[in-house]
Design a protein around this motif. Structure first.
Motif, short mmCIF file in Angstrom:
data_model
loop_
_atom_site.label_atom_id
_atom_site.label_comp_id
_atom_site.label_asym_id
_atom_site.label_seq_id
_atom_site.Cartn_x
_atom_site.Cartn_y
_atom_site.Cartn_z
N GLU A 28 0.82 -1.25 -0.02
CA GLU A 28 -0.02 0.09 0.04
C GLU A 28 0.81 1.31 -0.05
O GLU A 28 0.27 2.25 -0.15
N ASN A 29 2.18 1.23 0.32
CA ASN A 29 2.88 2.28 0.21
C ASN A 29 3.23 2.71 -1.13
O ASN A 29 4.05 1.93 -1.88
N PRO A 30 3.19 3.93 -1.81
CA PRO A 30 3.41 4.31 -2.87
C PRO A 30 4.86 4.56 -3.29
O PRO A 30 5.44 4.68 -4.33
N ASP A 31 5.49 4.78 -2.05
CA ASP A 31 7.15 4.97 -2.20
C ASP A 31 7.75 4.33 -1.23
O ASP A 31 8.46 4.83 -0.20
N PRO A 32 7.97 2.95 -1.40
CA PRO A 32 8.41 2.08 -0.29
C PRO A 32 9.93 2.20 -0.35
O PRO A 32 10.70 2.96 -1.22
N THR A 33 10.70 1.84 0.61
CA THR A 33 12.13 2.05 0.93
C THR A 33 12.96 1.06 0.39
O THR A 33 12.52 -0.36 0.59
N THR A 64 26.05 -6.48 -10.58
CA THR A 64 26.94 -7.43 -11.01
C THR A 64 28.04 -6.39 -11.76
O THR A 64 27.62 -5.63 -12.32
N PRO A 65 29.25 -6.38 -11.05
CA PRO A 65 30.32 -5.63 -11.53
C PRO A 65 30.83 -5.67 -12.99
O PRO A 65 31.56 -4.91 -13.56
N ASP A 66 30.32 -6.92 -13.71
CA ASP A 66 31.01 -7.11 -14.94
C ASP A 66 29.62 -7.12 -15.85
O ASP A 66 29.61 -7.68 -17.18
N SER A 67 28.57 -6.66 -15.59
CA SER A 67 27.25 -6.47 -16.67
C SER A 67 26.49 -5.37 -16.03
O SER A 67 26.93 -4.73 -15.08
N GLY A 68 25.25 -4.99 -16.79
CA GLY A 68 24.54 -3.93 -16.39
C GLY A 68 23.29 -4.31 -15.56
O GLY A 68 22.45 -3.50 -15.66
N PHE A 69 23.24 -5.10 -14.52
CA PHE A 69 22.22 -5.54 -13.68
C PHE A 69 22.33 -4.97 -12.33
O PHE A 69 23.60 -5.07 -11.71
N THR A 70 21.18 -4.36 -11.73
CA THR A 70 21.28 -3.90 -10.51
C THR A 70 19.85 -4.25 -9.93
O THR A 70 18.86 -3.85 -10.79
N TRP A 71 20.08 -4.86 -8.60
CA TRP A 71 18.71 -5.16 -7.86
C TRP A 71 18.77 -4.07 -6.61
O TRP A 71 19.59 -3.93 -5.75
N TYR A 72 17.45 -3.61 -6.39
CA TYR A 72 17.23 -2.65 -5.22
C TYR A 72 16.12 -3.52 -4.48
O TYR A 72 14.98 -3.84 -5.14
N VAL A 73 16.39 -3.89 -3.12
CA VAL A 73 15.46 -4.90 -2.20
C VAL A 73 14.81 -4.10 -1.53
O VAL A 73 15.25 -3.21 -0.63
N ALA A 74 13.17 -4.09 -1.54
CA ALA A 74 12.14 -3.34 -0.89
C ALA A 74 11.71 -4.25 0.16
O ALA A 74 10.97 -3.98 1.34
N GLU A 75 11.78 -5.41 -0.01
CA GLU A 75 10.94 -6.51 0.62
C GLU A 75 11.73 -7.85 0.69
O GLU A 75 12.20 -8.24 -0.43
N TYR A 76 11.40 -8.76 1.71
CA TYR A 76 12.21 -9.94 1.71
C TYR A 76 11.63 -10.94 2.56
O TYR A 76 11.11 -10.40 3.55
#
Length: 155
Positions: A76-81, A88-100
């Motif tokens: 329900e949060n429009p702007d989660p943390t 990956t230091p040798d390709s262009g992927f990045t993941w941001y974790v908001a829930e786990y």
């Protein structure tokens, strides 16, 4: 300073208890060719040089995991943390974790890859990902938790 000789040989030297090797083999750099270079070699056998012992490879440190909401808690949060950033230091992927969810290993967050998108991803699969140079995914040690809008507004 020891200058190289005409024969391009290698001399082992000991200075201040350290083994120093001076080579006159040319070293090509962007600013030209250096006539010699110096190598510092350890006196004792080296310990494990495995790069996978760095804290950057601890993708889910316990102190941060304790602060991450469970799956669905920020729906329900429009702007989660975002709490973690993996890349990956040798390709262009990045993941941001908001829930786990620690039981299933499923994360929810924002992924920047071929195109940016919100979605779920498995920590078990992330640990198996390798880039072009076969390097594993790393955690950004200098990332601080932030509202998702600070990242997603650029996409």
């Amino acid at each position: 300073m020891i200058a190289g000789n005409k024969h391009r040989s290698v001399w082992p030297l000991v200075r201040h208890g350290k083994v120093v090797q001076v080579s006159t083999l040319p070293l090509r750099t962007t600013s030209g060719v250096l006539p010699w270079c110096i190598y510092f070699l350890p006196n004792a056998p080296m310990k494990s040089s495995s790069p996978f012992t760095s804290p950057a490879y601890d993708l889910l440190p316990a102190d941060i995991v304790a602060t991450i909401p469970k799956l669905g808690e920020t729906a329900e949060n429009p702007d989660p943390t975002f709490y973690l950033k993996w890349f990956t230091p040798d390709s262009g992927f990045t993941w941001y974790v908001a829930e786990y969810d620690p039981d299933s290993g499923i994360c929810h967050g924002f992924v920047i890859g071929h195109f940016p998108e919100w979605g779920s991803f498995s920590i078990h699969e992330i640990r198996q990902v390798r880039g072009a140079l076969n390097l594993p995914v790393e955690r950004d040690l200098y990332f601080n938790a932030c509202p998702s809008s600070t990242i997603t507004r650029d996409y």
